[in-house]
Design a protein around this motif. Structure first.
Motif, PDB file in Angstrom:
ATOM      1  N   ALA A  38       1.012  -0.815  -0.698  1.00  0.00           N
ATOM      2  CA  ALA A  38       0.131  -0.247  -0.344  1.00  0.00           C
ATOM      3  C   ALA A  38       0.949   1.537   0.174  1.00  0.00           C
ATOM      4  N   SER A  39       0.477   2.167  -0.760  1.00  0.00           N
ATOM      5  CA  SER A  39       1.078   3.539  -0.627  1.00  0.00           C
ATOM      6  C   SER A  39      -0.639   4.480  -0.660  1.00  0.00           C
ATOM      7  N   GLN A  40       0.161   6.270  -0.412  1.00  0.00           N
ATOM      8  CA  GLN A  40      -0.990   6.837  -0.066  1.00  0.00           C
ATOM      9  C   GLN A  40      -0.258   8.108  -0.816  1.00  0.00           C
ATOM     10  N   GLN A  43       1.051  11.276   5.303  1.00  0.00           N
ATOM     11  CA  GLN A  43       0.662  10.346   5.255  1.00  0.00           C
ATOM     12  C   GLN A  43       0.832  11.591   6.730  1.00  0.00           C
ATOM     13  N   PRO A  50       0.209   3.789   5.833  1.00  0.00           N
ATOM     14  CA  PRO A  50      -0.846   3.559   4.544  1.00  0.00           C
ATOM     15  C   PRO A  50      -1.454   1.716   4.664  1.00  0.00           C
ATOM     16  N   SER A  68      -6.010   4.393   7.554  1.00  0.00           N
ATOM     17  CA  SER A  68      -5.011   5.319   7.062  1.00  0.00           C
ATOM     18  C   SER A  68      -5.050   6.229   6.829  1.00  0.00           C
ATOM     19  N   THR A  70      -4.648  10.586   5.347  1.00  0.00           N
ATOM     20  CA  THR A  70      -3.493  11.784   4.640  1.00  0.00           C
ATOM     21  C   THR A  70      -3.883  12.492   4.791  1.00  0.00           C
ATOM     22  N   TRP A  78      -5.794   6.613  -2.185  1.00  0.00           N
ATOM     23  CA  TRP A  78      -4.531   5.469  -1.714  1.00  0.00           C
ATOM     24  C   TRP A  78      -4.541   4.321  -2.489  1.00  0.00           C
TER      25      TRP A  78
END
Length: 177
Positions: A38-40, A43, A50, A68, A70, A78
């Motif tokens: 996972a990434s976003q 943060q 994420p 999670s 942002t 996300w």
């Protein structure tokens, strides 16, 4: 005989409306997101990693490290990289329960092979209840990336669970003579 044909046709239509076998996870389908990365877009400074929504708990409590977040981005996103392109049957999204569930208003779930989230939309989040669980039927859309994107506004994107289910291989019907 004509009545029977109409009755069976009507039943098949309503069955399709109420129960879509491609959309409902079965014991034979696994949560593909658990093996993904996972990434976003950013943060939030406190918690909100994420990877937190990649769990099986469906717990909407941010402070228990299930969500999670942002950091109030314009067009936050996300995504989970499944590692390879595959057919997606459904995506389940768990909303935050302890605060601000309205943040997910209009969030789009997208599936495709474009790493930049410019992929076809599987569905849009409309259930904004605290801790709500939304299942979106992607009907076999194929993709490596499954993303949740809020477009057109500055927002904190908070997800407390994301599950991605593939399509169960169709079983061949047995024929009796």
């Amino acid at each position: 005989m004509e009545f029977l044909a109409v009755l069976l046709f009507t039943i098949s239509i309503f069955r399709g409306i109420w129960a879509d076998p491609v959309c409902e996870p079965t014991p034979a389908t696994e949560d593909l997101a658990l093996k993904g990365t996972a990434s976003q877009s950013s943060q939030y400074p406190y918690l909100g990693l994420p990877s937190y929504p990649l769990n099986t708990k469906r717990n909407g409590n941010y402070f228990e490290k299930y969500c999670s977040a942002t950091n109030g981005d314009m067009n936050p996103w996300w995504k989970v990289d499944l590692g390879q392109s595959q057919p997606i049957g459904s995506v389940v999204v768990v909303n935050r329960a302890d605060c601000c569930p309205e943040r997910l208003r209009g969030a789009e779930v997208r599936v495709g092979d474009n790493e930049n989230n410019n992929n076809p939309v599987c569905g849009t989040i409309t259930n904004l209840g605290a801790g709500s669980v939304t299942t979106l039927c992607c009907k076999g859309m194929v993709g490596r990336y499954v993303s949740v994107v809020i477009t057109g506004r500055r927002e904190y994107l908070t997800l407390c669970g994301v599950e991605v289910y593939g399509v169960e291989p169709q079983k061949q019907p047995s024929v009796c003579w």
